[in-house]
Design an enzyme around this catalytic site. Structure first.
Site, PDB file in Angstrom:
ATOM      1  N   GLU A  73       0.856  -1.184   0.000  1.00  0.00           N
ATOM      2  CA  GLU A  73       0.000   0.000   0.000  1.00  0.00           C
ATOM      3  C   GLU A  73       0.891   1.231   0.000  1.00  0.00           C
ATOM      4  O   GLU A  73       1.710   1.413   0.898  1.00  0.00           O
ATOM      5  CB  GLU A  73      -0.900  -0.013   1.234  1.00  0.00           C
ATOM      6  CG  GLU A  73      -1.622   1.288   1.536  1.00  0.00           C
ATOM      7  CD  GLU A  73      -2.519   1.737   0.402  1.00  0.00           C
ATOM      8  OE1 GLU A  73      -2.313   2.867  -0.101  1.00  0.00           O
ATOM      9  OE2 GLU A  73      -3.424   0.972   0.030  1.00  0.00           O
ATOM     10  N   ASN A  81      -9.808   4.488  -0.702  1.00  0.00           N
ATOM     11  CA  ASN A  81     -11.174   5.007  -0.745  1.00  0.00           C
ATOM     12  C   ASN A  81     -12.158   4.095  -0.029  1.00  0.00           C
ATOM     13  O   ASN A  81     -13.201   4.539   0.446  1.00  0.00           O
ATOM     14  CB  ASN A  81     -11.627   5.182  -2.201  1.00  0.00           C
ATOM     15  CG  ASN A  81     -11.029   6.408  -2.843  1.00  0.00           C
ATOM     16  OD1 ASN A  81     -10.780   7.400  -2.183  1.00  0.00           O
ATOM     17  ND2 ASN A  81     -10.771   6.330  -4.135  1.00  0.00           N
ATOM     18  N   GLY A  87     -19.996   2.872   2.456  1.00  0.00           N
ATOM     19  CA  GLY A  87     -19.938   1.529   3.020  1.00  0.00           C
ATOM     20  C   GLY A  87     -21.163   0.648   2.835  1.00  0.00           C
ATOM     21  O   GLY A  87     -21.101  -0.553   3.102  1.00  0.00           O
ATOM     22  N   ARG A 343     -27.121   8.129 -10.387  1.00  0.00           N
ATOM     23  CA  ARG A 343     -26.203   9.231 -10.121  1.00  0.00           C
ATOM     24  C   ARG A 343     -25.925  10.101 -11.343  1.00  0.00           C
ATOM     25  O   ARG A 343     -25.817  11.316 -11.224  1.00  0.00           O
ATOM     26  CB  ARG A 343     -24.898   8.672  -9.559  1.00  0.00           C
ATOM     27  CG  ARG A 343     -25.071   8.116  -8.161  1.00  0.00           C
ATOM     28  CD  ARG A 343     -23.825   7.453  -7.644  1.00  0.00           C
ATOM     29  NE  ARG A 343     -24.000   7.056  -6.254  1.00  0.00           N
ATOM     30  CZ  ARG A 343     -23.074   6.442  -5.531  1.00  0.00           C
ATOM     31  NH1 ARG A 343     -21.909   6.136  -6.085  1.00  0.00           N
ATOM     32  NH2 ARG A 343     -23.307   6.130  -4.271  1.00  0.00           N
ATOM     33  N   GLU A 484     -12.165  -0.868  -8.427  1.00  0.00           N
ATOM     34  CA  GLU A 484     -12.229   0.297  -9.316  1.00  0.00           C
ATOM     35  C   GLU A 484     -11.141   0.326 -10.377  1.00  0.00           C
ATOM     36  O   GLU A 484     -11.268   1.064 -11.357  1.00  0.00           O
ATOM     37  CB  GLU A 484     -12.191   1.586  -8.486  1.00  0.00           C
ATOM     38  CG  GLU A 484     -12.676   2.806  -9.237  1.00  0.00           C
ATOM     39  CD  GLU A 484     -12.753   4.057  -8.376  1.00  0.00           C
ATOM     40  OE1 GLU A 484     -12.981   5.147  -8.934  1.00  0.00           O
ATOM     41  OE2 GLU A 484     -12.572   3.954  -7.141  1.00  0.00           O
TER      42      GLU A 484
END
Length: 518
Positions: A73, A81, A87, A343, A484
């Site tokens: 990481e 994110n 969540g 969205r 993602e």
């Protein structure tokens, strides 16, 4: 000409060319030949790049199968994110739905995703999520993740309530218990401030390791940290079974995101944490990974313009004002969209109202609505003064300079629509409002606007989470991905709560694939 337009034109002349050159260079580079590695500094069965939902899910499955696993990481804390997102998680055809008599299906879930994704979703990936989502939920519950019991959220763009609400109110409700479980496994190592640099490939093009830097220091001042920052000590790490990419999206990569969508200027805000950059994605494309739908950037319509980044107001605007209340144009006092639409639809509508003069719409809820949601959703926004409480609707209108007569008439009309279960103006689904409308004082108001939230595109994977080669159309041996950094699941725009199940599920599947090699 405005400062933003000047910045945009300047970037298009220089930044776009520079970013294109970087991508060309990455393609020409094509990883590091294993034959050039005289001695590996470290060896693991599996190396995972990124420590969010997908990375931790993969590590759990692979680690519990006895494989030696390393998560790297680049930031100083884990989670990316995933740790700061809302969540809540979609799961079609789940036991809570069944107990409450909510009719759902795999086909309805896919149809909902296709509607907001403009039909360009890869349905085989959506089908995989629908088939495995209950296994995914069981995996995180077994780790100690807690959901609000017996509750299904009716998220925007979904036809029925199908989303679990995480008790913690953020993605940390998964990251913390998953990290705690991983710490119990002596064969799993999580290393922060360790940045992926490149892939190591054997003579057949299989991924057999990575180069990385330990002691890396992320630089907030750089617009392109992945490619401009040279801090840290170089190491070579062998991955005997393979590498899993869980590095997230590129919403904070000023150069790369603007190449994909030139309408996004350098000052356009994002909800993402600063480390959401494109370095790993570019390197993956450099070794032949199939790029997919990179130009589709999603805006989150629940943000507040007075706070930077994600802020503290998103859950309130989403789950109070848009799930049960209304949003009005402060110039007219009237609604202008289906507040429960997907969205993209809502973001497009908000941008039209905001226009050039920053006419931020006002999202509104009442006390009954506030009482029905998670108390933490309103507590912090009130403390931070992004949400304001009013004793009357008239006082709310005066505060935001909304035409009072038109506004009061609009509220009355909306309340009647809820009672009749029929939104004659925007055909919003109201049957799950449970009678909640705008009638009980005090009332709550907040300005709202969209911010860049999710990058739809990435590398192509198959249902086994294997990364597909653009050259052969076959899996790149030794390379997996989830979350993602991949494309195809969401198409042009994702529905809320689907990203969480996407990342967790394909991370889990990648881990299962590695476990088969144990």
């Amino acid at each position: 000409m405005s400062e933003l337009n000047l910045a945009r034109r300047g970037f298009l002349k220089t930044g776009a060319a520079a970013a294109a050159a970087l991508m060309t260079s990455a393609a020409a580079h094509a990883g590091i030949p294993a034959s050039k590695i005289q001695k590996w500094d470290e060896e693991y069965d599996v190396v995972i790049v990124g420590s969010g939902f997908a990375g931790m899910a993969c590590a759990l499955k692979a680690g519990r199968a006895g494989l030696k696993v390393l998560i790297i990481e680049k930031m100083s804390v884990v989670g990316g994110n995933s740790a700061i997102c809302g969540g809540n998680v979609a799961c079609p055809v789940n036991p809570v739905q069944k107990a409450q008599g909510i009719e759902d299906s795999k086909e309805l879930f896919i149809a909902d995703c296709l509607k907001d994704g403009l039909g360009i979703n890869h349905t085989e990936l959506l089908a995989t999520i629908a088939d495995r989502c209950n296994d995914t939920i069981q995996m995180v519950v077994d780790c100690g993740c807690e959901f609000v019991p017996n509750k299904m959220l009716f998220e925007a763009g979904h036809s029925v309530p199908r989303s679990y609400e995480i008790k913690a109110g953020t993605g940390s409700g998964y990251i913390r218990p998953m990290q705690a479980e991983l710490k119990k496994l002596s064969n799993v190592t999580i290393r922060t401030r360790a940045k992926f640099d490149d892939f190591v490939l054997d003579d057949d093009g299989a991924v057999v390791g990575v180069t990385a830097r330990t002691g890396y220091r992320f630089d907030m001042k750089l617009t392109n940290d992945d490619r401009d920052n040279k801090t840290g000590k170089a190491v070579t790490i062998r991955a005997k079974k393979g590498v899993m990419l869980a590095a997230g999206g590129f919403s904070r990569d000023i150069e790369f995101r603007q190449v994909q969508d030139p309408r996004v200027v350098p000052t356009t805000d994002s909800t993402n944490q600063p480390g959401a950059t494109a370095g790993v994605l570019i390197k993956a494309m450099g070794i032949g990974a199939m790029p997919l739908q990179l130009c589709w950037l999603q805006f989150l319509p629940y943000c507040n313009p007075r706070e930077k980044g994600f802020g503290v107001s998103v859950n309130f605007v989403n789950h109070a004002c848009m799930d049960y209340g209304i949003v009005v144009d402060r110039k007219t006092g009237k609604r202008f969209m289906d507040e429960h639409a997907g969205r993209k639809i809502k973001s497009d509508a908000l941008f039209q109202v905001i226009g050039q003069d920053e006419n931020y719409p006002i999202a509104i809820a009442d006390q009954e609505i506030v009482d029905s949601i998670n108390p933490s959703f309103v507590k912090l926004p009130l403390e931070m003064k992004t949400v304001t409480k009013f004793d009357t609707l008239e006082a709310l209108a005066d505060h935001y300079k909304i035409p009072k007569e038109a506004f009061l008439a609009e509220v009355k009309k909306f309340n009647e629509y809820v009672k009749a279960d029929d939104d004659k103006d925007f055909h919003r689904i109201l049957k799950f409002n449970n009678g909640l409308s705008l009638k009980k004082a005090p009332f709550y108001g907040i300005e709202c606007c969209p911010k860049i939230h999710h990058t739809m595109g990435g590398v192509l994977i198959n249902p086994k989470a294997q990364v597909i080669s653009a050259t052969t159309g076959q899996p790149i041996k030794g390379l997996y991905a989830g979350g993602e950094i991949t494309g195809g699941v969401h198409g042009a725009s994702r529905l809320g709560t689907v990203a969480v199940i996407d990342a967790l599920t394909f991370g889990m599947i990648a881990g299962e694939e590695f476990a088969k090699m144990a």
